[in-house]
Design an enzyme around this catalytic site. Sequence first.
Site, PDB file in Angstrom:
ATOM      1  N   GLU A 225       0.799  -1.240   0.000  1.00 17.88           N
ATOM      2  CA  GLU A 225       0.000   0.000   0.000  1.00 17.88           C
ATOM      3  C   GLU A 225       0.831   1.290   0.000  1.00 17.88           C
ATOM      4  O   GLU A 225       0.528   2.229   0.735  1.00 17.88           O
ATOM      5  CB  GLU A 225      -0.959  -0.005   1.196  1.00 17.88           C
ATOM      6  CG  GLU A 225      -1.908  -1.189   1.187  1.00 17.88           C
ATOM      7  CD  GLU A 225      -2.795  -1.284   2.432  1.00 17.88           C
ATOM      8  OE1 GLU A 225      -2.737  -0.396   3.281  1.00 17.88           O
ATOM      9  OE2 GLU A 225      -3.539  -2.272   2.543  1.00 17.88           O
ATOM     10  N   GLU A 335      -6.342 -10.565  -1.277  1.00 16.44           N
ATOM     11  CA  GLU A 335      -7.193 -10.285  -0.102  1.00 16.44           C
ATOM     12  C   GLU A 335      -8.663 -10.195  -0.523  1.00 16.44           C
ATOM     13  O   GLU A 335      -9.369  -9.257  -0.170  1.00 16.44           O
ATOM     14  CB  GLU A 335      -6.746  -8.978   0.571  1.00 16.44           C
ATOM     15  CG  GLU A 335      -5.281  -8.956   0.935  1.00 16.44           C
ATOM     16  CD  GLU A 335      -4.860  -7.716   1.724  1.00 16.44           C
ATOM     17  OE1 GLU A 335      -5.732  -6.985   2.212  1.00 16.44           O
ATOM     18  OE2 GLU A 335      -3.635  -7.496   1.846  1.00 16.44           O
TER      19      GLU A 335
HETATM   20  O1  G3I Z   1      -4.074  -6.903  18.792  1.00 18.46           O
HETATM   21  C1  G3I Z   1      -4.962  -5.930  19.335  1.00 18.46           C
HETATM   22  C2  G3I Z   1      -5.452  -6.368  20.643  1.00 18.46           C
HETATM   23  O2  G3I Z   1      -4.369  -6.450  21.531  1.00 18.46           O
HETATM   24  C3  G3I Z   1      -6.516  -5.394  21.119  1.00 18.46           C
HETATM   25  O3  G3I Z   1      -7.047  -5.848  22.314  1.00 18.46           O
HETATM   26  C4  G3I Z   1      -7.623  -5.244  20.087  1.00 18.46           C
HETATM   27  C5  G3I Z   1      -8.662  -4.237  20.508  1.00 18.46           C
HETATM   28  O4  G3I Z   1      -9.288  -3.658  19.375  1.00 18.46           O
HETATM   29  O5  G3I Z   1      -7.059  -4.816  18.895  1.00 18.46           O
HETATM   30  C6  G3I Z   1      -6.110  -5.748  18.390  1.00 18.46           C
HETATM   31  O6  G3I Z   1      -5.593  -5.271  17.212  1.00 18.46           O
HETATM   32  C7  G3I Z   1      -6.440  -5.318  16.073  1.00 18.46           C
HETATM   33  C8  G3I Z   1      -5.816  -6.234  15.046  1.00 18.46           C
HETATM   34  O7  G3I Z   1      -6.550  -6.167  13.827  1.00 18.46           O
HETATM   35  C9  G3I Z   1      -5.765  -7.677  15.505  1.00 18.46           C
HETATM   36  O8  G3I Z   1      -7.040  -8.154  15.716  1.00 18.46           O
HETATM   37  C10 G3I Z   1      -6.556  -3.913  15.547  1.00 18.46           C
HETATM   38  O9  G3I Z   1      -7.291  -3.105  16.456  1.00 18.46           O
HETATM   39  C11 G3I Z   1      -7.223  -3.901  14.204  1.00 18.46           C
HETATM   40  O10 G3I Z   1      -7.125  -2.609  13.637  1.00 18.46           O
HETATM   41  C12 G3I Z   1      -6.522  -4.888  13.277  1.00 18.46           C
HETATM   42  O11 G3I Z   1      -7.205  -4.873  12.049  1.00 18.46           O
HETATM   43  C13 G3I Z   1      -6.509  -5.479  10.978  1.00 18.46           C
HETATM   44  C14 G3I Z   1      -6.174  -4.447   9.926  1.00 18.46           C
HETATM   45  O12 G3I Z   1      -5.558  -5.092   8.818  1.00 18.46           O
HETATM   46  C15 G3I Z   1      -5.237  -3.381  10.467  1.00 18.46           C
HETATM   47  O13 G3I Z   1      -4.687  -2.620   9.479  1.00 18.46           O
HETATM   48  C16 G3I Z   1      -7.431  -6.533  10.385  1.00 18.46           C
HETATM   49  O14 G3I Z   1      -7.625  -7.581  11.339  1.00 18.46           O
HETATM   50  C17 G3I Z   1      -6.804  -7.115   9.109  1.00 18.46           C
HETATM   51  O15 G3I Z   1      -7.747  -7.926   8.458  1.00 18.46           O
HETATM   52  C18 G3I Z   1      -6.430  -5.983   8.173  1.00 18.46           C
HETATM   53  O16 G3I Z   1      -5.811  -6.532   7.045  1.00 18.46           O
HETATM   54  C19 G3I Z   1      -5.446  -5.578   6.031  1.00 18.46           C
HETATM   55  C20 G3I Z   1      -4.240  -6.127   5.307  1.00 18.46           C
HETATM   56  O17 G3I Z   1      -3.213  -6.420   6.209  1.00 18.46           O
HETATM   57  C21 G3I Z   1      -3.754  -5.138   4.247  1.00 18.46           C
HETATM   58  N1  G3I Z   1      -4.816  -4.778   3.350  1.00 18.46           N
HETATM   59  C22 G3I Z   1      -6.065  -4.314   3.972  1.00 18.46           C
HETATM   60  C23 G3I Z   1      -6.549  -5.358   4.972  1.00 18.46           C
HETATM   61  C24 G3I Z   1      -7.898  -4.963   5.532  1.00 18.46           C
HETATM   62  O18 G3I Z   1      -7.815  -3.775   6.263  1.00 18.46           O
END
Ligand code: G3I
Length: 421
Positions: A225, A335
């Site tokens: 990205e 994805e």
């Molecule tokens: O790990 C923490 C945890 O400790 C905490 O308690 C919890 C509370 O909200 O958050 C957890 O982190 C989250 C993480 O996923 C793991 O579950 C984050 O808040 C959350 O923002 C994060 O979201 C991920 C996102 O990338 C972040 O950029 C999504 O799961 C994941 O599917 C998404 O994947 C991305 C690809 O890597 C790149 N392309 C876009 C795609 C979708 O956004």
Amino acid sequence: MKRVLSLLLILAMSFGLLACQEVNPTATTPAAESTETVTDVPASPDSSDTEENTETGAPVSTDGVVTDDSAALDSVTLKERYADTFMIGCALPLDLMKNPISSGLFLEQFNSITMENEMKPDAMLNQTACIKALPASYTEPVLSLSKLDSILSFAQENGIKMRGHTLVWHSQTPKWFFTEDYTANGALVSKEVMLQRMESYIRQMITYCEDNYPGVVYAWDVVNEAVDPDAGNDPNGYRTVDSMWYKVVGPDFIEAAFTYARKYAAEGVHLYYNDYNCSLKVPQLKALLTKLHDKGLIDGMGMQCHLSTSDKIANAVYYTAVSLAETGVMISITELDIGVGESSSLETQAMKYKVLFERMEEAQKSGKLQIESITVWGLYDQRSWRPGEQALLFTKTENGLEKKAAWYGAMQASDILAIEW
Ligand code: G3I
């Protein structure tokens, strides 16, 4: 008879629509991925003798049995259906990998895995250890590499290949990684120091995987990205506003990352640039891919494909892929998910999945594209990063994890129409 006539009418209308799209390729009329509102609601095929299961959208006859073609498909899995075409992947979070029901379904259907979050820099970098090991860690950041063991051994033991996601990304990379003392408020390091940290990070990630689990990781998303003409004023269209990589290293960071990845990756491990909304930034992406390909630094373009039922697969995916592939790279869909808009349906979603898989299979078999893998971004709807949008191939019901109509679409069931609306 009534159903046959309805189908003929729908097919006639749809060929007209498709023909229009094919003379209006992506470069002139791009379709946004998951940003468009649903404006075109499809007419349903006549449903006098079939209806859909309201939870899964799967086609069932009025006596509740899955329709003939779909039923025949139940004895085949996605990875078997496409065994001679491309790998079929799924993004999993660690807890689903460790859950026997989820991992059982994953192993049944897929042969490629991407970790949803667990291999990203914020999961791998160990701030406490970095601070403690200063000054030795100044250019050699400390990573929690042993966290990868359960992940890589799962893949190795089950014969699953892995996409490494992701090495260099503006998101999920902590600010402290860019500072003198590895604290969030520290002064930023110089470009030279950051490039040393980048090389060290890439070397440690790649060599740990290859030395301990040879052959498991077949592709790396080296940079994720980095192109977004709307996020800053870089002349190449690179993202600037929220990228610490751009801020500390400048636009050279992309080529540097690929140079290091090439240096350490084993022969045959493919290096990808990965991005979203590709149809909206084809010129910038092609310029970047061409530059990297001419230097022998890149093998593939990862098209994320976070789509909605209102998107046209022809524009958002197919023509975009064909155009990007002109730079000489292979393509992977990395994805994939297709959100169901408010006035849309699971049936329309299934048609979109069918169009996508049909076009990709045709492109692969005709040699128009070289496609390495198609990966869906999550196992079932309730664990998707788009939880309200029913975007995936499976859903959780009181009976367990069930196939949706979308799965039958991805399998190209003949009783699901491959039509763009
Ligand atoms: O790990 C923490 C945890 O400790 C905490 O308690 C919890 C509370 O909200 O958050 C957890 O982190 C989250 C993480 O996923 C793991 O579950 C984050 O808040 C959350 O923002 C994060 O979201 C991920 C996102 O990338 C972040 O950029 C999504 O799961 C994941 O599917 C998404 O994947 C991305 C690809 O890597 C790149 N392309 C876009 C795609 C979708 O956004």
